[in-house]
Design a protein around this motif. Structure first.
Motif, mmCIF file in Angstrom:
data_model
loop_
_atom_site.group_PDB
_atom_site.id
_atom_site.type_symbol
_atom_site.label_atom_id
_atom_site.label_comp_id
_atom_site.label_asym_id
_atom_site.label_seq_id
_atom_site.Cartn_x
_atom_site.Cartn_y
_atom_site.Cartn_z
ATOM 1 N N ALA A 10 -0.491 -3.563 -0.494
ATOM 2 C CA ALA A 10 0.211 -3.304 0.766
ATOM 3 C C ALA A 10 -0.711 -2.669 1.793
ATOM 4 N N LEU A 15 -0.744 -7.099 4.540
ATOM 5 C CA LEU A 15 -0.010 -7.308 5.792
ATOM 6 C C LEU A 15 -0.455 -8.585 6.483
ATOM 7 N N THR A 31 7.701 -10.758 -0.785
ATOM 8 C CA THR A 31 7.748 -9.374 -1.236
ATOM 9 C C THR A 31 6.329 -8.850 -1.321
ATOM 10 N N VAL A 32 6.101 -7.667 -0.734
ATOM 11 C CA VAL A 32 4.792 -7.015 -0.805
ATOM 12 C C VAL A 32 4.909 -5.797 -1.719
ATOM 13 N N LEU A 39 3.349 2.363 4.343
ATOM 14 C CA LEU A 39 3.186 1.041 4.939
ATOM 15 C C LEU A 39 1.735 0.890 5.400
ATOM 16 N N ARG A 71 3.446 -3.970 12.963
ATOM 17 C CA ARG A 71 3.796 -5.189 12.229
ATOM 18 C C ARG A 71 4.466 -6.186 13.163
ATOM 19 N N TRP A 80 9.324 -4.710 1.132
ATOM 20 C CA TRP A 80 8.205 -3.857 0.762
ATOM 21 C C TRP A 80 8.585 -3.005 -0.441
ATOM 22 N N LEU A 82 6.970 -0.143 -2.252
ATOM 23 C CA LEU A 82 5.853 0.779 -2.084
ATOM 24 C C LEU A 82 5.885 1.886 -3.122
#
Length: 415
Positions: A10, A15, A31-32, A39, A71, A80, A82
């Motif tokens: 990420a 991105l 999906t990240v 972020l 973004r 996301w 994270l």
């Protein structure tokens, strides 16, 4: 058309991969997955503005607000995950396991897991030893750089020298220990390395070159000094290790991949030619026909964007996206011109191409007599055989950068 792409990583590369997938026509789920809780944010300020407190003063939230990437609207619907790193992938089953036990099924996979700092296995106390790679690292270090503190920096590469400049400006007593004869020698060669070393020395930084740290000393598990491999004792209230990096590829083990230095890719960024799996950013080891057919990782700021564009087109085609631009899906060989910069005090070092591949260098502009080199600007060209493979500019006006970049971009490729 398949329905789910998972991007592991990420950071900037993740991105840009998501943005470029949307640009290539992928309109289904993305999906990240990221190990950090933040972020995506810009890393170059970590060793300069953020570390010095010139931007993002306060806590981690303020620092992230100052460094976060904007973004694009096209990725507003991206999911996301994270703070939960990937721990295992099965390329045959197309599944990914996360650290919290979650399993994700995917149709396309983007490897964007990046790097982590290399830690030296040096005996002695551990408290007081730091690295600088993440936002949290920078915030943790920032309050420790106070006047009079003795700071030992292991490694005189670009990050090490940037941190040295920041720490010296904060009033610290700074010593850089570098195994080569000059700082930044591997990337710039000894000539420019010597010029920049003298610039740092003018600011009060001490360099110990041709040496390694062999042991740390201290009490209560806190560093107070280092012993070098020749027996020299260097005081150190604080140690910052800047000795290279390792690719985050352990989660891909067990799939029969070549992971000895990042992820081996073809020129289209497919991971070992496997359909539906691509890699982007500094974890990707790919051949650049601009120089030769040897796959290499490139740790430059421009590489995430460059590789994301090519990898997204490759992956979109593999997943059955109907091209809206035929040129995007049938491109010329991927041959980016790598570039990076480094700000040290009031001097910018700008590089185009791959000067580290050079076998000899030639001064194109300016002189190497200190301090004239920095006052007037220097342009150094790097050659392998007869091909210009790189140019490095030191203190050169920005208006002249394009000219030197074009010299590298237009240099004939090897036959």
């Amino acid at each position: 058309m398949a329905g789910h792409v998972v991007i592991v990583g990420a950071g900037m590369a993740g991105l840009r991969a998501a943005e470029q997938l949307r640009a290539a026509g992928w309109d289904r789920a993305v999906t990240v997955v990221g190990a950090e809780k933040h972020l995506p944010y810009n890393r170059p300020p970590l060793s300069k503005e953020l570390l010095a407190g010139r931007t993002g003063a306060g806590g981690v939230a303020e620092a992230h607000a100052a460094a976060a990437f904007r973004r694009r609207k096209s990725v507003a619907d991206v999911a996301w995950r994270l703070g939960v790193p990937a721990v295992q992938a099965s390329l045959s089953a197309k599944t990914l396991k996360l650290a919290d036990g979650t399993r994700l099924a995917y149709d396309g996979l983007v490897v964007a897991s990046g790097l982590r700092p290399r830690r030296a296995p040096i005996p002695g106390p551990q408290a007081g030893r730091y690295v600088l790679r993440t936002l949290d690292d920078a915030v943790a270090l920032r309050d420790l750089l106070v006047p009079g503190r003795s700071v030992l920096i292991m490694g005189g590469g670009f990050i090490g020298c940037e941190v040295a400049a920041t720490a010296r400006r904060a009033g610290c007593e700074v010593t850089v220990v570098e195994p080569c004869a000059e700082p930044m020698e591997r990337a710039l060669g000894p000539e420019l390395g010597r010029v920049l070393r003298r610039h740092h020395e003018d600011q009060g930084v001490r360099f110990v070159t041709g040496r390694l740290v062999s042991e740390f000393l201290g009490e209560d598990d806190r560093v107070s000094a280092a012993i070098l491999d020749d027996g020299t004792l260097v005081p150190a209230d604080l140690v910052i290790e800047s000795t290279g990096s390792r690719a985050n590829v352990e989660w891909l083990e067990g799939n029969g991949l070549d992971l000895h230095d990042g992820v081996l890719c073809d020129n289209s960024l497919r991971v070992e030619g496997l359909p539906g799996v691509v890699a982007v950013g500094d974890v990707a080891r790919f051949p650049n026909p601009r120089f030769d057919d040897v796959p290499r990782r490139v740790e430059h700021w421009c590489i995430p964007a460059d590789t994301a564009k090519r990898a997204a087109a490759t992956l979109a085609a593999d997943l059955g996206v109907q091209p809206h631009d035929e040129a995007l899906f049938a491109p010329a060989p991927f041959a980016p011109v790598p570039s990076f910069w480094s700000d040290q005090y009031d001097v910018r070092v700008q590089s185009f191409g791959a000067p580290a591949l050079g076998e000899r260098c030639e001064l194109l502009d300016g002189g190497l007599d200190h301090p004239r080199a920095l006052n007037g600007g220097v342009a150094m060209a790097y050659y392998r055989d007869r091909q210009m493979v790189g140019v490095v500019l030191v203190g050169m006006p920005a208006a002249r950068h394009r000219h030197y970049r074009d010299l590298v971009a237009n240099a004939p490729a090897p036959a």
